[in-house]
Design a protein around this motif. Structure first.
Motif, PDB file in Angstrom:
ATOM      1  N   GLY A   1       0.952  -1.306   0.014  1.00  0.00           N
ATOM      2  CA  GLY A   1       0.153   0.020  -0.063  1.00  0.00           C
ATOM      3  C   GLY A   1       0.885   1.307   0.075  1.00  0.00           C
ATOM      4  N   GLU A   2       0.108   2.397  -0.342  1.00  0.00           N
ATOM      5  CA  GLU A   2       0.834   3.593  -0.450  1.00  0.00           C
ATOM      6  C   GLU A   2       1.381   4.047   0.962  1.00  0.00           C
ATOM      7  OE1 GLU A   2      -1.312   6.750  -2.150  1.00  0.00           O
ATOM      8  OE2 GLU A   2      -1.629   5.568  -3.912  1.00  0.00           O
ATOM      9  N   SER A   3       0.847   3.640   1.997  1.00  0.00           N
ATOM     10  CA  SER A   3       1.494   3.821   3.183  1.00  0.00           C
ATOM     11  C   SER A   3       1.816   2.897   4.317  1.00  0.00           C
ATOM     12  CB  SER A   3       0.138   4.849   4.048  1.00  0.00           C
ATOM     13  OG  SER A   3      -0.159   6.100   3.293  1.00  0.00           O
ATOM     14  N   ASP A   4       2.178   1.654   3.472  1.00  0.00           N
ATOM     15  CA  ASP A   4       2.339   0.464   4.132  1.00  0.00           C
ATOM     16  C   ASP A   4       1.170   0.000   5.056  1.00  0.00           C
ATOM     17  OD1 ASP A   4       4.617   0.133   2.928  1.00  0.00           O
ATOM     18  OD2 ASP A   4       6.038   1.054   4.468  1.00  0.00           O
ATOM     19  N   GLU A   5      -0.098   0.190   4.584  1.00  0.00           N
ATOM     20  CA  GLU A   5      -1.150   0.066   5.624  1.00  0.00           C
ATOM     21  C   GLU A   5      -1.918  -1.311   5.488  1.00  0.00           C
ATOM     22  OE1 GLU A   5      -3.031   1.598   1.721  1.00  0.00           O
ATOM     23  OE2 GLU A   5      -1.080   1.858   2.721  1.00  0.00           O
TER      24      GLU A   5
ATOM     25  N   ASP B   1      -6.705  -4.543   5.286  1.00  0.00           N
ATOM     26  CA  ASP B   1      -6.303  -3.015   5.117  1.00  0.00           C
ATOM     27  C   ASP B   1      -6.515  -2.392   6.686  1.00  0.00           C
ATOM     28  OD1 ASP B   1      -6.030  -0.310   4.680  1.00  0.00           O
ATOM     29  OD2 ASP B   1      -7.161  -0.194   3.005  1.00  0.00           O
TER      30      ASP B   1
ATOM     31  N   GLU C   1      -5.584   0.746   7.406  1.00  0.00           N
ATOM     32  CA  GLU C   1      -5.318   2.126   7.142  1.00  0.00           C
ATOM     33  C   GLU C   1      -5.440   3.032   8.207  1.00  0.00           C
ATOM     34  OE1 GLU C   1      -7.305   5.894   4.383  1.00  0.00           O
ATOM     35  OE2 GLU C   1      -7.717   3.627   4.159  1.00  0.00           O
TER      36      GLU C   1
END
Length: 209
Positions: free
Chosen positions: A54-58, A113, A115
């Motif tokens: 994921g974009e934020s390592d989420e 996820d 997030e």
């Protein structure tokens, strides 16, 4: 694990590889880093990788692979076996793919996820669910494709014996030999089938029946 923001509200700590390592150690799961620096652990019938994306390592993805493989002309049978599992069970997601060395490999995956953060208990539960249901799926594959599983066991045992014999020769003080590359063996499983991480529920394999 939680943080307190500037408004005094509690927020969950983000997912990280360090927290996954802590969960593995807390749950006494022996792990190693593979050539891509990914966390990995092995069981009797298959191996697992603990991956962050994921974009934020989420999101946390626990991916498994059955040790045995099939010939490419049996891809349809492998897909059918995965479909049968996916229809009747919730976890793990399973799929079969043909790789670049003309083998059909069968995989598992359990992804979530996180997030908005994650607790230590949720990480441990995620890992336990992925491993316990994944090993059940591998056992199902052993029964579905018994000849392929037996062939893998024979090959693995022969390689292990060859490696042990080569190492014994290399360990002789009068010799200066190294293990031949042709005897290289994939990392052996770290856990036998008797060890399972403890999920919160006794029956970790959920059925939709």
């Amino acid at each position: 694990m939680a943080f307190v923001d500037n408004d005094g509200a509690a927020t969950l700590a983000p997912l990280s590889q360090e927290r996954i390592v802590a969960a593995l150690e807390r749950d006494k799961i022996i792990y190693a880093y593979d050539s891509d620096n990914d966390l990995a652990a092995g069981w009797e019938h298959g191996g697992f990788w603990f991956l962050i994306g994921g974009e934020s390592d989420e999101y946390l993805r626990v991916q498994g692979r059955w040790y045995a493989s099939l010939s490419t002309d049996r891809l349809g049978e492998a897909i059918q076996a995965c479909n049968e599992w996916n229809i009747h069970t919730i976890w793990p997601k399973t799929y079969a793919v043909a790789n670049d060395v003309n083998e059909v490999v069968i995989m598992t995956e359990h992804s979530v996820d996180y997030e908005h953060g994650v607790t230590d208990a949720q990480i441990s539960q995620h890992i336990a669910c992925a491993i316990s249901t994944g090993t059940q799926f591998f056992e199902y594959l052993n029964e579905t494709f018994p000849q392929e599983w037996e062939a893998y066991q024979v090959q693995a045992e022969a390689q292990a014996i060859a490696v042990a014999e080569a190492q014994a020769v290399a360990d002789r003080p009068e010799e200066d030999l190294t293990r031949p590359d042709s005897l290289a063996l994939p990392e052996p499983p770290f856990h036998d089938s008797s060890y399972q991480p403890q999920a919160e529920e006794d029956d970790s394999r959920k059925s939709e029946d």
